[in-house]
Scaffold this active site. Structure first.
Site, PDB file in Angstrom:
ATOM      1  CB  VAL A 182       1.043   5.054   0.143  1.00 51.04           C
ATOM      2  CG1 VAL A 182       0.213   3.894  -0.663  1.00 51.04           C
ATOM      3  CG2 VAL A 182       1.909   4.481   0.925  1.00 51.04           C
ATOM      4  CG  ASN A 209      -1.626   1.322  -4.650  1.00 48.76           C
ATOM      5  OD1 ASN A 209      -1.617   0.305  -5.127  1.00 48.76           O
ATOM      6  ND2 ASN A 209      -2.986   1.865  -4.068  1.00 48.76           N
ATOM      7  CE1 TYR A 236      -5.455  -0.991 -14.606  1.00 48.95           C
ATOM      8  CE2 TYR A 236      -4.807  -3.254 -15.587  1.00 48.95           C
ATOM      9  CZ  TYR A 236      -5.121  -2.331 -14.301  1.00 48.95           C
ATOM     10  OH  TYR A 236      -4.627  -2.797 -13.179  1.00 48.95           O
ATOM     11  CE  LYS A 250      -1.916  -0.743 -13.461  1.00 47.75           C
ATOM     12  NZ  LYS A 250      -1.433  -0.208 -12.377  1.00 47.75           N
TER      13      LYS A 250
HETATM   14  N1  LIG Z   1      -6.959  -5.629  -8.239  1.00 47.80           N
HETATM   15  C1  LIG Z   1      -6.384  -6.236  -8.800  1.00 47.80           C
HETATM   16  O1  LIG Z   1      -6.807  -7.263  -9.354  1.00 47.80           O
HETATM   17  C2  LIG Z   1      -4.982  -5.547  -9.430  1.00 47.80           C
HETATM   18  C3  LIG Z   1      -4.065  -6.404 -10.286  1.00 47.80           C
HETATM   19  C4  LIG Z   1      -3.042  -5.856 -10.815  1.00 47.80           C
HETATM   20  C5  LIG Z   1      -2.649  -4.479 -10.495  1.00 47.80           C
HETATM   21  N2  LIG Z   1      -3.470  -3.629  -9.786  1.00 47.80           N
HETATM   22  C6  LIG Z   1      -3.085  -2.244  -9.364  1.00 47.80           C
HETATM   23  O2  LIG Z   1      -2.961  -2.222  -8.131  1.00 47.80           O
HETATM   24  C7  LIG Z   1      -3.213  -0.568  -7.659  1.00 47.80           C
HETATM   25  C8  LIG Z   1      -4.113  -0.509  -6.405  1.00 47.80           C
HETATM   26  O3  LIG Z   1      -5.409  -1.081  -7.011  1.00 47.80           O
HETATM   27  P1  LIG Z   1      -6.639  -1.819  -6.173  1.00 47.80           P
HETATM   28  O4  LIG Z   1      -6.580  -3.209  -6.844  1.00 47.80           O
HETATM   29  O5  LIG Z   1      -6.128  -1.768  -4.702  1.00 47.80           O
HETATM   30  O6  LIG Z   1      -7.779  -1.149  -6.183  1.00 47.80           O
HETATM   31  P2  LIG Z   1      -8.516   0.001  -5.568  1.00 47.80           P
HETATM   32  O7  LIG Z   1      -9.794   0.613  -6.440  1.00 47.80           O
HETATM   33  O8  LIG Z   1      -9.103  -0.834  -4.069  1.00 47.80           O
HETATM   34  O9  LIG Z   1      -7.631   1.194  -5.018  1.00 47.80           O
HETATM   35  C9  LIG Z   1      -7.130   2.209  -5.993  1.00 47.80           C
HETATM   36  C10 LIG Z   1      -7.096   3.426  -5.249  1.00 47.80           C
HETATM   37  O10 LIG Z   1      -6.725   4.650  -6.220  1.00 47.80           O
HETATM   38  C11 LIG Z   1      -7.673   5.605  -5.662  1.00 47.80           C
HETATM   39  N3  LIG Z   1      -7.789   6.341  -7.173  1.00 47.80           N
HETATM   40  C12 LIG Z   1      -8.322   6.305  -8.183  1.00 47.80           C
HETATM   41  N4  LIG Z   1      -8.070   7.510  -9.085  1.00 47.80           N
HETATM   42  C13 LIG Z   1      -7.444   8.465  -8.082  1.00 47.80           C
HETATM   43  C14 LIG Z   1      -7.070   9.958  -8.543  1.00 47.80           C
HETATM   44  N5  LIG Z   1      -7.258  10.451  -9.682  1.00 47.80           N
HETATM   45  N6  LIG Z   1      -6.315  10.496  -7.475  1.00 47.80           N
HETATM   46  C15 LIG Z   1      -6.248   9.816  -6.159  1.00 47.80           C
HETATM   47  N7  LIG Z   1      -6.580   8.453  -6.135  1.00 47.80           N
HETATM   48  C16 LIG Z   1      -7.004   7.624  -6.884  1.00 47.80           C
HETATM   49  C17 LIG Z   1      -9.071   5.164  -5.670  1.00 47.80           C
HETATM   50  O11 LIG Z   1      -9.975   5.903  -5.116  1.00 47.80           O
HETATM   51  C18 LIG Z   1      -8.711   3.553  -4.594  1.00 47.80           C
HETATM   52  O12 LIG Z   1      -8.759   4.129  -3.537  1.00 47.80           O
HETATM   53  C19 LIG Z   1      -3.608  -0.042  -9.101  1.00 47.80           C
HETATM   54  O13 LIG Z   1      -2.665   0.534  -9.641  1.00 47.80           O
HETATM   55  C20 LIG Z   1      -4.187  -1.199  -9.918  1.00 47.80           C
HETATM   56  O14 LIG Z   1      -3.813  -0.972 -11.341  1.00 47.80           O
HETATM   57  C21 LIG Z   1      -4.785  -4.203  -9.359  1.00 47.80           C
END
Ligand SMILES: NC(=O)c1ccc[n+]([C@@H]2O[C@H](COP(=O)([O-])OP(=O)(O)OC[C@H]3O[C@@H](n4cnc5c(N)ncnc54)[C@H](O)[C@@H]3O)[C@@H](O)[C@H]2O)c1
Length: 259
Positions: free
Chosen positions: A12, A90, A161, A165
């Site tokens: 993950v 993710n 972004y 996506k």
């Molecule tokens: N939160 C929302 O509303 C939402 C909605 C739709 C989709 N998403 C997607 O869900 C997924 C998870 O995001 P989240 O909302 O849990 O946010 P989050 O910021 O809590 O988690 C994202 C994680 O990715 C890690 N990360 C970022 N860049 C990285 C890199 N270069 N190398 C390794 N790790 C890296 C961050 O440190 C973080 O822990 C993402 O792909 C995001 O685009 C989020």
């Protein structure tokens, strides 16, 4: 606790918090061993401590945009557990709501690198491992990409972004199409709003006009997706009970896209 994913090995990305951690919990509860990887060392350490109470977890701190990091991550899973069965792409960052006319090109490259290229590179090396002759068990595996409602709509984020996506949908379909007869499945979830750390991007250095547009659309559906429940859907999607799911674009947005 179930045995849906017993004896499976998963990676993950971005698992130190938010959805990645919730997905990891669900995979562990379903019996998988999970390699978690994140760029944030402090949060990763905390997540490892919490997740280890649920099952077998190995952690790696790395920036997955660095050239060798994706291949090294897949290799680490194979070195540690002998194989890889499931990849969850993710890791991601939100952008600043900036439309294409105003986007800085270096910024564009950075967002595309994190939100698209990491997933493509991880998928490349995972597929090679899924098809490795002599791997334990049958050849094949599952890739689950984390997309977004921004992969279906244009006004809820900035150009970078939104583009990344949308492109993940293409990566998912391409992977599903090319490897369907080789035991590999690829699906994508398209979440709506979730309460995670990604929202910090809404605070600093945003494009005000872009943000105003996004927030006006956001008002159409204020419902947030529960990440623990979504984690369970991901675990099921990666299990053999869902072996009919391939190339699926799974809306997980409380009905937002339907509006
Ligand atoms: N939160 C929302 O509303 C939402 C909605 C739709 C989709 N998403 C997607 O869900 C997924 C998870 O995001 P989240 O909302 O849990 O946010 P989050 O910021 O809590 O988690 C994202 C994680 O990715 C890690 N990360 C970022 N860049 C990285 C890199 N270069 N190398 C390794 N790790 C890296 C961050 O440190 C973080 O822990 C993402 O792909 C995001 O685009 C989020």
């Amino acid at each position: 606790m179930s045995n849906l994913l017993a004896s499976k090995v998963a990676i993950v990305t971005g698992a130190a918090g938010g959805l990645g951690k919730a997905i990891t919990k669900a995979l562990l509860n379903a019996g998988a061993a999970v390699l978690i990887i994140d760029i944030n060392a402090t949060m990763l350490k905390e997540a490892k401590a919490e997740l280890s109470t649920l099952g077998e977890v190995h952690d790696i701190c790395a920036d997955l945009t660095q050239a060798a990091a994706t291949q090294d991550t897949v290799k680490a899973a194979v070195d540690k557990y002998g194989k890889l069965d499931i990849l969850i792409n993710n890791a991601g960052v939100m952008d600043t709501f900036t439309p294409i006319g105003d986007v800085e090109l270096d910024y564009w490259d950075r967002i595309i690198s994190i939100d698209l290229t990491i997933a493509a590179r991880m998928s490349k090396f995972a597929v090679q491992e899924f098809l490795r002759p002599g791997r334990p068990g049958p050849q094949g595996g599952v890739i689950l990409n984390v997309g977004s409602i921004n992969g279906l709509r244009g006004g809820l984020a900035g150009a970078a972004y939104t583009t990344a996506k949308h492109a993940l949908v293409g990566l998912t379909r391409s992977t599903a199409a090319h490897y369907a007869t080789k035991g590999i499945r690829a699906n994508i979830i398209m979440p709506g709003l979730m309460e995670t750390n990604i929202r910090t991007a809404y605070v600093n250095g945003v494009h005000e006009e872009g943000k105003t547009l996004a927030f006006s659309l956001l008002g159409q559906n204020p419902a947030t997706v529960n990440i623990e429940k979504l984690g369970k859907l991901v675990a099921f999607t990666c299990s053999d009970d869902a072996d009919y799911l391939n190339g699926a674009i799974i809306s997980t947005d409380c009905g937002w896209q339907a509006i």
